[in-house]
Write a protein that holds these residues in place. Structure first.
Motif, mmCIF file in Angstrom:
data_model
loop_
_atom_site.group_PDB
_atom_site.id
_atom_site.type_symbol
_atom_site.label_atom_id
_atom_site.label_comp_id
_atom_site.label_asym_id
_atom_site.label_seq_id
_atom_site.Cartn_x
_atom_site.Cartn_y
_atom_site.Cartn_z
ATOM 1 N N ALA A 199 58.473 -9.740 53.018
ATOM 2 C CA ALA A 199 59.166 -8.617 52.441
ATOM 3 C C ALA A 199 60.499 -8.560 51.944
ATOM 4 C CB ALA A 199 58.961 -7.350 53.333
ATOM 5 N N ASP A 200 61.332 -9.571 52.228
ATOM 6 C CA ASP A 200 62.591 -9.803 51.992
ATOM 7 C C ASP A 200 63.164 -11.141 51.659
ATOM 8 O OD1 ASP A 200 65.234 -9.467 51.175
ATOM 9 O OD2 ASP A 200 65.690 -8.491 53.108
ATOM 10 N N VAL A 201 63.312 -11.703 50.465
ATOM 11 C CA VAL A 201 63.686 -13.035 50.292
ATOM 12 C C VAL A 201 64.857 -13.144 49.486
ATOM 13 C CG1 VAL A 201 61.470 -14.002 50.868
ATOM 14 C CG2 VAL A 201 62.132 -13.466 48.606
ATOM 15 N N ASP A 202 65.623 -14.310 49.407
ATOM 16 C CA ASP A 202 66.821 -14.447 48.554
ATOM 17 C C ASP A 202 66.268 -14.847 47.249
ATOM 18 O OD1 ASP A 202 68.875 -14.503 50.377
ATOM 19 O OD2 ASP A 202 68.105 -16.511 51.448
ATOM 20 N N VAL A 203 65.156 -15.548 46.867
ATOM 21 C CA VAL A 203 64.728 -15.792 45.750
ATOM 22 C C VAL A 203 63.118 -15.776 45.782
ATOM 23 C CG1 VAL A 203 64.485 -17.674 43.952
ATOM 24 C CG2 VAL A 203 66.556 -17.524 45.182
ATOM 25 N N VAL A 204 62.516 -15.000 44.619
ATOM 26 C CA VAL A 204 61.174 -15.043 44.462
ATOM 27 C C VAL A 204 61.001 -15.681 43.182
ATOM 28 C CG1 VAL A 204 60.975 -12.987 43.481
ATOM 29 C CG2 VAL A 204 59.007 -13.668 44.282
ATOM 30 N N ILE A 205 60.065 -16.890 43.320
ATOM 31 C CA ILE A 205 59.581 -17.429 42.002
ATOM 32 C C ILE A 205 57.982 -17.090 41.739
ATOM 33 C CG2 ILE A 205 58.999 -19.669 40.981
ATOM 34 C CD1 ILE A 205 60.936 -20.931 43.334
ATOM 35 N N VAL A 206 57.813 -16.563 40.565
ATOM 36 C CA VAL A 206 56.615 -16.047 39.859
ATOM 37 C C VAL A 206 55.884 -16.901 39.242
ATOM 38 C CG1 VAL A 206 55.500 -13.962 38.951
ATOM 39 C CG2 VAL A 206 57.755 -13.662 39.977
ATOM 40 N N GLY A 207 54.999 -17.375 39.900
ATOM 41 C CA GLY A 207 54.202 -18.555 39.132
ATOM 42 C C GLY A 207 54.421 -20.153 39.583
ATOM 43 N N GLY A 208 53.146 -20.485 40.197
ATOM 44 C CA GLY A 208 53.277 -21.648 41.100
ATOM 45 C C GLY A 208 52.794 -22.962 40.274
ATOM 46 N N GLY A 209 52.843 -22.822 38.780
ATOM 47 C CA GLY A 209 52.591 -24.050 37.897
ATOM 48 C C GLY A 209 53.886 -25.033 38.238
ATOM 49 N N PRO A 210 53.947 -26.007 37.091
ATOM 50 C CA PRO A 210 54.736 -27.242 37.182
ATOM 51 C C PRO A 210 56.232 -26.826 37.501
ATOM 52 C CG PRO A 210 53.275 -27.546 35.488
ATOM 53 C CD PRO A 210 52.904 -26.169 35.770
ATOM 54 N N ALA A 211 56.733 -25.828 36.852
ATOM 55 C CA ALA A 211 58.095 -25.486 36.848
ATOM 56 C C ALA A 211 58.331 -24.916 38.154
ATOM 57 C CB ALA A 211 58.533 -24.628 35.743
ATOM 58 N N GLY A 212 57.371 -23.830 38.580
ATOM 59 C CA GLY A 212 57.485 -22.994 39.945
ATOM 60 C C GLY A 212 57.555 -24.026 41.249
ATOM 61 N N CYS A 213 56.601 -25.140 41.059
ATOM 62 C CA CYS A 213 56.539 -26.195 42.222
ATOM 63 C C CYS A 213 58.100 -26.877 42.170
ATOM 64 C CB CYS A 213 55.541 -26.993 42.035
ATOM 65 S SG CYS A 213 53.771 -26.330 42.374
ATOM 66 N N VAL A 214 58.543 -27.112 41.188
ATOM 67 C CA VAL A 214 59.724 -28.081 41.021
ATOM 68 C C VAL A 214 60.955 -27.002 41.685
ATOM 69 C CG1 VAL A 214 61.508 -28.929 39.529
ATOM 70 C CG2 VAL A 214 59.077 -29.385 39.030
ATOM 71 N N LEU A 215 61.014 -25.925 41.182
ATOM 72 C CA LEU A 215 62.168 -24.954 41.622
ATOM 73 C C LEU A 215 62.036 -24.576 43.207
ATOM 74 C CD1 LEU A 215 62.129 -22.700 38.349
ATOM 75 C CD2 LEU A 215 64.396 -23.799 39.489
ATOM 76 N N ALA A 216 60.639 -24.470 43.473
ATOM 77 C CA ALA A 216 60.504 -24.233 45.052
ATOM 78 C C ALA A 216 61.260 -25.208 45.836
ATOM 79 C CB ALA A 216 58.957 -24.031 45.230
ATOM 80 N N ALA A 217 60.813 -26.561 45.457
ATOM 81 C CA ALA A 217 61.305 -27.621 46.297
ATOM 82 C C ALA A 217 62.770 -27.772 46.107
ATOM 83 C CB ALA A 217 60.449 -29.048 45.544
ATOM 84 N N ARG A 218 63.291 -27.761 45.163
ATOM 85 C CA ARG A 218 64.822 -27.666 44.819
ATOM 86 C C ARG A 218 65.470 -26.621 45.481
ATOM 87 N NH1 ARG A 218 64.709 -33.052 44.016
ATOM 88 N NH2 ARG A 218 64.552 -33.850 41.898
ATOM 89 N N LEU A 219 65.210 -25.611 45.292
ATOM 90 C CA LEU A 219 66.093 -24.373 45.771
ATOM 91 C C LEU A 219 65.774 -24.168 47.425
ATOM 92 C CD1 LEU A 219 65.482 -21.663 42.926
ATOM 93 C CD2 LEU A 219 67.332 -23.329 43.078
#
Length: 543
Positions: free
Chosen positions: A28-48
């Motif tokens: 329900a509560d996070v620091d960062v929400v990434i909308v879309g798990g495509g190429p860019a989303g996976c990169v940002l999820a791993a890096r952040l």
């Protein structure tokens, strides 16, 4: 994400072991929400999520994980263009294509396009990025971005350059069959330069393609980036979750509204990063009240930020696919039998371990500043229904690299949250038609040269390559897309732009970022996966 107890180090096994957590309740509560798990989303999820103090949530609408068997095997890529791995997007009837709609396959599921595409790896041409900088995307010129590609790519020494440690495998074609080699000999005989590396110093001519294939398996952003990060307790990945709105108070986002299998949920977040691609990123912005005020009013949406550039500037690589019959040699579709299946199972070798082996990038006019046409040699053919032809054929998939046609993405009047109205306006400029016409003639000369001319029969749909009217008729009756939509939220500072090039913040917001193909001012010359990953890598240091 809940840590897995698996001792697996194989990335596909890591994803499979962790996949049960993908359907857990959404935090329900996070620091960062990434909308879309495509190429860019996976990169940002791993890096952040590398910062253990930052709670990161990655939301993906599709149900696939990128670890399915068909995603692993390069030779099965064509089977992923329909079904659960792809959004069933169809364009509006295209006026320049005799009012035909065009199927526009877009990756759906973790990894997005990187889990279902043809895996060809092209950085793009330096002129692409220098053009971005000249258009107002300062800090995105070739000298600015080149080093990021070096960080991304893990290259083998046999590419002709020194071995290079990186994240995602970029490997030369192996187990190359006779027909691609005959094509290269034909290109040489026709006077076309031969290049050993389309991402090196010589980016044009004919040559073997590099692909993101590691030891005979697809190396997507799921396997290269996301899998090694899945053990982190501060990374939460959920699939089958569709974000329908960003909650905005003036220019500040407080979180997102998401549709999950269990119902509607609200996620509170300090930052929202949209990586949903050039079709669904502008759609989400418009559903959230960011876009052209007049269009939003027409769809019953109260404007929060009047940003007319949202959904404008849609670009894609229009593509034509002439085929030739094969009289000497075995294309991919006619090669895979029991022996080839065994070769792949036992050693990950043979035709199933590769796909796009060879092709060409060239200028149809020597006075051009950069190449304008790409051809990918495909060892199979598709019929009018998109199914594999049973007869042995090869296809020259020819696309315009720097199209001047521009289109739009808009909300549908009767269903704004459903499939958007996609109108690329393919081939609506004389420039784009002329490039395809000239490209067809260049390739036909190559096909009539060297040993290739003895391996193939006649072109199946064209009798006279010198006849403008016949070529134009063939193009308008058959042209489609290379599935590379871009540019619908372009970065810059002038009117009509959507994203700040320094921070990737949406203009008028203080915590909504975009990092995907939609921010490209102009489409790059070549398959766009590598530039999208580059954008995400650079975004991770700017957000």
């Amino acid at each position: 994400m809940t840590s897995t107890t698996s001792n697996a180090t194989d990335p596909y096994e890591l994803v499979t072991a962790a996949s049960a957590a993908f359907s857990e309740p959404v935090p329900a509560d996070v620091d960062v929400v990434i909308v879309g798990g495509g190429p860019a989303g996976c990169v940002l999820a791993a890096r952040l999520s590398a910062d253990p103090h930052r709670q990161v949530l990655l939301l993906e609408a599709g149900d696939t994980t990128g670890a399915e068997h068909a995603s692993q095997v390069p030779g099965l890529a064509f089977s992923l263009l329909t079904g659960q791995n792809a959004w069933p997007d169809v364009t509006e009837p295209q006026t320049a294509l005799h009012n035909r709609p065009v199927y526009l396959a877009q990756g759906r599921g973790l990894g997005g396009g990187s889990s279902m595409n043809m895996m060809a790896w092209f950085r793009g041409h330096p002129e692409d990025f220098n053009g971005w900088a000249r258009s107002g995307a300062t800090g995105w010129g070739w000298n600015d971005v080149a080093g990021t590609f070096d960080v991304i790519e893990e290259r083998e020494p046999r590419t002709g350059r020194a071995g290079q440690r990186g994240v995602i495998a970029v490997t030369p074609a192996r187990d190359v069959s006779a027909l691609p080699l005959a094509f290269l000999a034909g290109a040489d005989a026709a006077g076309m330069p031969i290049t050993t590396d389309f991402n090196g110093d010589v980016r044009e001519g004919a040559g073997l393609f590099a692909s993101n294939i590691r030891e005979g398996r697809r190396d997507s952003t799921v396997t290269a980036y996301l899998a090694p990060a899945l053990h982190r307790p501060n990374l939460h990945v959920r699939n089958g979750v569709t974000v329908s709105r960003i909650h905005l108070t003036q220019g500040h986002a407080t979180g997102v509204l998401a549709q999950t299998p269990g119902g509607t949920v609200t996620v509170t977040a300090k930052k929202v990063i949209v990586t949903a691609g050039a079709i669904r990123t502008p759609q989400l912005l418009m559903l959230s009240g960011i876009g052209a005020a007049a269009h939003l009013h027409e769809r019953g949406i109260s404007p929060v930020i009047d940003l007319p550039g949202v959904g404008q500037n849609l670009q894609d690589h229009p593509m034509i696919t002439p085929m030739w019959s094969v009289i000497d040699g075995s294309p991919l579709a006619n090669t895979v039998g029991e022996a080839e299946q065994s070769a792949y199972t036992l050693a990950r070798r043979g035709p199933l371990a590769t796909l796009s082996q060879a092709g060409a990038i060239f200028r149809t006019d020597p006075d051009l500043a950069a190449p304008d046409v790409q051809m990918t040699l495909t060892l199979l053919g598709l019929d009018d229904t998109g199914q594999l032809r049973p007869d042995p054929v090869i296809t020259a998939a020819l696309s315009v690299l720097a199209p001047t046609s521009r289109g739009t993405v808009r909300l549908r009047p009767d269903d704004p949250g459903g499939q958007p109205v996609i109108d690329p306006r393919y081939l609506t400029t004389d420039h784009d038609m002329a490039a395809l016409r000239a490209g067809l003639r260049h390739i036909e000369r190559v096909f009539r040269s060297g040993p290739l001319k003895n391996a193939i029969g006649q072109a199946l749909s064209i009798t006279d390559f010198a006849d403008d009217d016949e070529l134009d008729s063939f193009i308008r009756n058959n042209a489609g897309t290379e599935w590379h939509p871009s540019g619908t939220c372009r970065m810059g500072t002038s009117p009509g732009t959507v994203v700040d090039p320094d921070t990737l913040l949406v203009h008028g917001t203080d915590n909504v970022h975009i990092a995907d193909s939609s921010v490209m001012p102009t489409i790059t010359r070549g398959n766009i996966q590598a530039p999208v990953i580059m954008i995400a890598e650079r975004a991770s240091t700017r957000i």
